[in-house]
Motif scaffolding. Structure first.
Motif, mmCIF file in Angstrom:
data_model
loop_
_atom_site.group_PDB
_atom_site.id
_atom_site.type_symbol
_atom_site.label_atom_id
_atom_site.label_comp_id
_atom_site.label_asym_id
_atom_site.label_seq_id
_atom_site.Cartn_x
_atom_site.Cartn_y
_atom_site.Cartn_z
ATOM 1 N N GLU A 59 -6.410 10.479 -15.829
ATOM 2 C CA GLU A 59 -7.259 9.561 -15.090
ATOM 3 C C GLU A 59 -6.428 8.353 -14.685
ATOM 4 N N LYS A 60 -6.409 8.107 -13.396
ATOM 5 C CA LYS A 60 -5.536 7.065 -12.864
ATOM 6 C C LYS A 60 -6.062 5.674 -13.186
ATOM 7 N N THR A 61 -5.142 4.794 -13.485
ATOM 8 C CA THR A 61 -5.496 3.396 -13.724
ATOM 9 C C THR A 61 -4.802 2.489 -12.720
ATOM 10 N N SER A 62 -3.811 3.024 -12.015
ATOM 11 C CA SER A 62 -3.156 2.224 -10.978
ATOM 12 C C SER A 62 -3.105 3.037 -9.690
ATOM 13 N N PHE A 63 -3.287 2.335 -8.593
ATOM 14 C CA PHE A 63 -3.402 2.990 -7.299
ATOM 15 C C PHE A 63 -2.461 2.341 -6.293
ATOM 16 N N ASP A 64 -2.112 3.115 -5.272
ATOM 17 C CA ASP A 64 -1.294 2.621 -4.178
ATOM 18 C C ASP A 64 -2.155 2.586 -2.918
ATOM 19 N N VAL A 65 -2.057 1.499 -2.170
ATOM 20 C CA VAL A 65 -2.786 1.365 -0.911
ATOM 21 C C VAL A 65 -1.782 1.609 0.204
ATOM 22 N N ILE A 66 -2.025 2.672 0.980
ATOM 23 C CA ILE A 66 -1.098 3.073 2.032
ATOM 24 C C ILE A 66 -1.729 2.797 3.393
ATOM 25 N N LEU A 67 -1.026 2.043 4.220
ATOM 26 C CA LEU A 67 -1.460 1.799 5.589
ATOM 27 C C LEU A 67 -1.000 2.987 6.413
ATOM 28 N N LYS A 68 -1.957 3.759 6.934
ATOM 29 C CA LYS A 68 -1.625 4.941 7.730
ATOM 30 C C LYS A 68 -1.391 4.584 9.192
ATOM 31 N N ALA A 69 -2.250 3.703 9.738
ATOM 32 C CA ALA A 69 -2.116 3.281 11.139
ATOM 33 C C ALA A 69 -2.774 1.916 11.306
ATOM 34 N N ALA A 70 -2.234 1.120 12.229
ATOM 35 C CA ALA A 70 -2.740 -0.235 12.432
ATOM 36 C C ALA A 70 -4.023 -0.269 13.251
ATOM 37 N N GLY A 71 -4.209 0.687 14.142
ATOM 38 C CA GLY A 71 -5.399 0.661 14.989
ATOM 39 C C GLY A 71 -5.200 -0.243 16.187
ATOM 40 N N GLY A 106 0.459 0.086 -7.449
ATOM 41 C CA GLY A 106 0.187 -0.209 -8.852
ATOM 42 C C GLY A 106 -0.959 -1.180 -9.076
ATOM 43 N N VAL A 107 -1.961 -1.160 -8.192
ATOM 44 C CA VAL A 107 -3.094 -2.073 -8.344
ATOM 45 C C VAL A 107 -4.281 -1.329 -8.957
ATOM 46 N N SER A 108 -5.252 -2.084 -9.454
ATOM 47 C CA SER A 108 -6.450 -1.483 -10.042
ATOM 48 C C SER A 108 -7.286 -0.843 -8.944
ATOM 49 N N LYS A 109 -8.206 0.013 -9.361
ATOM 50 C CA LYS A 109 -9.055 0.698 -8.391
ATOM 51 C C LYS A 109 -9.883 -0.306 -7.589
#
Length: 129
Positions: A59-71, A106-109
């Protein structure tokens, strides 16, 4: 008659080839009416518990936020990236131009969801991993 020690038995098995050991096991099973599959069945019964334990560990406790496209609102997305990361204008622009790229790792959910919401509000496509 001289007694054979356990160590001598183990030495005997150590010197057998895999094929010889396999044949020995078959003969042993036939002679004594036992099967080597019984311990496997016991281990298999414990497998669901092991799978649940592994799932709990995974169970994940750290997450990565990925920018896929700027729009369409690239400038607003750059501003949000600067606000979230503390990057300078050039670095934030390079990150947005180079999408897909991680904005934060590495941020929280909860924090990941907040970041995602802020970026998506400006039209960006974001993925949380």
């Amino acid at each position: 008659m001289m007694a054979i020690t356990k160590e001598e038995v183990f030495q005997f098995f150590d010197n057998l080839t895999i094929l010889e050991l396999s044949q020995f096991i078959k003969e042993f099973e036939e002679r004594y009416g036992v099967t080597a599959a019984a311990p496997v069945a016991v281990a298999a019964a414990g497998a669901p518990a092991a799978a649940q334990a592994a799932q709990a560990v995974e169970e994940k406790t750290s997450f990565d936020v990925i920018l896929k496209a700027a729009g369409d609102k690239k400038i607003q997305v750059i501003k949000v990236v600067r606000e979230l990361t503390g990057l300078g204008l050039k670095e934030a622009k390079d990150l947005v131009d180079g999408a897909p790229k991680p904005v934060k790792t590495g941020v929280s959910k909860e924090e990941a969801e907040t970041i995602k919401a802020k970026l998506e509000a400006e039209g960006a496509t974001v993925e949380v991993q």
